[in-house]
Design a protein around this motif. Structure first.
Motif, short mmCIF file in Angstrom:
data_model
loop_
_atom_site.label_atom_id
_atom_site.label_comp_id
_atom_site.label_asym_id
_atom_site.label_seq_id
_atom_site.Cartn_x
_atom_site.Cartn_y
_atom_site.Cartn_z
N UNK A 104 0.80 -1.09 0.05
CA UNK A 104 0.06 -0.07 0.01
C UNK A 104 0.97 1.28 -0.09
N UNK A 105 0.80 2.09 -0.93
CA UNK A 105 1.83 3.20 -1.09
C UNK A 105 1.10 4.38 -1.10
N UNK A 106 0.14 4.59 -0.29
CA UNK A 106 -0.58 5.80 -0.06
C UNK A 106 0.05 6.56 1.04
N UNK A 107 0.01 8.04 0.78
CA UNK A 107 0.80 9.08 1.75
C UNK A 107 0.19 8.61 3.11
N UNK A 108 -1.17 8.48 3.43
CA UNK A 108 -1.82 8.25 4.67
C UNK A 108 -1.01 7.23 5.50
N UNK A 109 -0.79 6.29 4.72
CA UNK A 109 -0.50 4.90 5.63
C UNK A 109 0.16 4.05 4.38
N UNK A 156 6.34 -12.22 7.94
CA UNK A 156 6.94 -11.03 7.60
C UNK A 156 6.91 -9.82 8.74
N UNK A 157 7.76 -9.00 8.56
CA UNK A 157 7.64 -7.80 9.52
C UNK A 157 7.08 -6.83 8.57
N UNK A 158 5.73 -6.30 9.26
CA UNK A 158 5.10 -5.34 8.44
C UNK A 158 5.33 -3.89 9.30
N UNK A 159 5.67 -3.04 8.19
CA UNK A 159 5.99 -1.73 8.57
C UNK A 159 4.90 -0.86 8.06
N UNK A 160 4.43 -0.05 8.97
CA UNK A 160 3.34 0.81 8.54
C UNK A 160 3.79 2.35 8.75
N UNK A 161 4.02 3.03 7.66
CA UNK A 161 4.48 4.56 7.84
C UNK A 161 3.05 5.47 7.79
N UNK A 162 2.98 6.16 8.82
CA UNK A 162 1.79 7.36 8.55
C UNK A 162 2.47 8.53 7.89
N UNK A 163 1.59 9.22 7.18
CA UNK A 163 2.11 10.22 6.65
C UNK A 163 1.03 11.43 6.45
N UNK A 246 -5.74 -0.96 10.20
CA UNK A 246 -5.85 -2.61 9.83
C UNK A 246 -4.85 -2.87 8.59
N UNK A 247 -4.38 -3.94 8.76
CA UNK A 247 -3.42 -4.40 7.58
C UNK A 247 -4.15 -5.27 6.48
N UNK A 248 -5.19 -4.55 6.27
CA UNK A 248 -6.02 -5.50 5.02
C UNK A 248 -5.42 -5.45 3.98
N UNK A 249 -4.62 -4.44 3.57
CA UNK A 249 -3.89 -4.38 2.20
C UNK A 249 -3.04 -5.56 2.18
N UNK A 250 -2.30 -5.77 3.32
CA UNK A 250 -1.38 -6.73 3.21
C UNK A 250 -1.69 -8.38 2.94
#
Length: 299
Positions: A104-109, A156-163, A246-250
């Motif tokens: 998921x490559x959105x700016x928000x998350x 997997x290590x799931x990294x979430x970045x908020x923007x 929520x990591x629905x995209x993953x």
């Protein structure tokens, strides 16, 4: 010295010296080498014999023909419970690692799966036989198989970045967190033993008259997906939140990947590395994989 050697090997002084070495070699060789391949002779038509003897026939065609002649005998051999090969949960495991993937490559998350690793295992012991599991292997030359309940575990290590967009264009990251996530799904696979008679040709018999079919015995462990619970991926693993997201995209990314893989592997079997199974095949057939087999031909 001869007396001491005879005492050590259990031979008498009266035994001729020339017989000592062959008997010693038999003791050193694996027991199954003395028994030989379980197909003692092969009845073929004149047409088949001439094709196998034809120097102008492509080798691949000879191998296919030789395989088709020997295969029914191996299938018959493994139709008996006495010759079934036991496979335990420790005998088969397939693992691999994959490059990191932005799901998921959105700016928000922004969500990144970092270095996913997958392991597929079987959940129950079984026996490889022929004619019991009723699995369709299509064009493959399988002589023994089994249905197996299996599990696929992807970590997997799931990294979430908020923007946040600044001035409507630039995306500034304001938070980041990484959490390890296990995604598990279950299904049923077929495990089979695929036989090939490679470099097949006809030679005059080593001992006595007549001819022999000579080939290298090749055997691969192959796997085929029979059914897979793809929906289990989302049902059990998507309630987790990272930074409130929520990591629905993953899970959606994994669901799609597993579904595509299961669909492909349900129509096309793949070779798997299973050295413990290979060793058991060698013991059951009294033959090394890659070893030369000679079978007398009858007309």
């Amino acid at each position: 010295h001869h007396f001491r050697f005879a005492r050590l090997t259990g031979l008498s002084d009266a035994m001729p010296r020339r017989r000592v070495l062959p008997q010693l070699l038999l003791l050193l060789l694996p027991p199954f080498l003395a028994s030989g391949f379980p197909v003692s002779e092969l009845v073929v038509s004149n047409e088949t014999f001439h094709k196998l003897s034809d120097a102008s026939l492509p080798q691949a065609d000879k191998d296919t023909l030789a395989t088709s002649q020997v295969l029914p005998h191996l299938q018959f051999f493994f139709n008996s419970t006495a010759h079934a090969i036991e496979v335990t949960t420790d005998d088969v495991a397939v693992s691999g690692s994959y490059p990191s993937q932005t799901v998921d490559d959105s700016c928000d998350h922004k969500v990144i799966a970092k270095n996913p690793k997958g392991t597929a295992k079987i959940l129950n012991d079984t026996h490889l036989m022929f004619g019991v599991s009723k699995i369709s292997w299509k064009a493959m030359t399988v002589f023994a198989d089994a249905r197996l309940d299996s599990v696929l575990d992807i970590y997997s290590d799931i990294q979430v970045k908020l923007g946040k967009h600044i001035f409507g264009h630039h995306c500034t990251h304001i938070a980041s967190k990484t959490v390890g996530v296990d995604v598990v799904s279950h299904g049923t696979v077929g495990l089979g033993l695929n036989f090939t008679a490679s470099n097949a040709h006809v030679e005059k018999a080593v001992n006595g008259s007549g001819y022999e079919l000579v080939f290298k015995f090749e055997c691969d462990s192959v796997a085929l997906v029979l059914k897979w619970n793809v929906e289990e991926v989302k049902a059990n693993n998507c309630k987790l939140k990272i930074l409130g997201i929520e990591i629905l995209s993953y899970c959606g990314y994994l669901e799609k990947a597993i579904k595509n893989g299961a669909n492909k592997l349900s129509t096309e079997a793949i070779k798997i590395d299973a050295p413990k199974v290979a060793s058991k095949v060698e013991n059951a057939l009294n033959t090394f994989i890659g070893g030369t087999v000679r079978i007398p031909l009858k007309f």
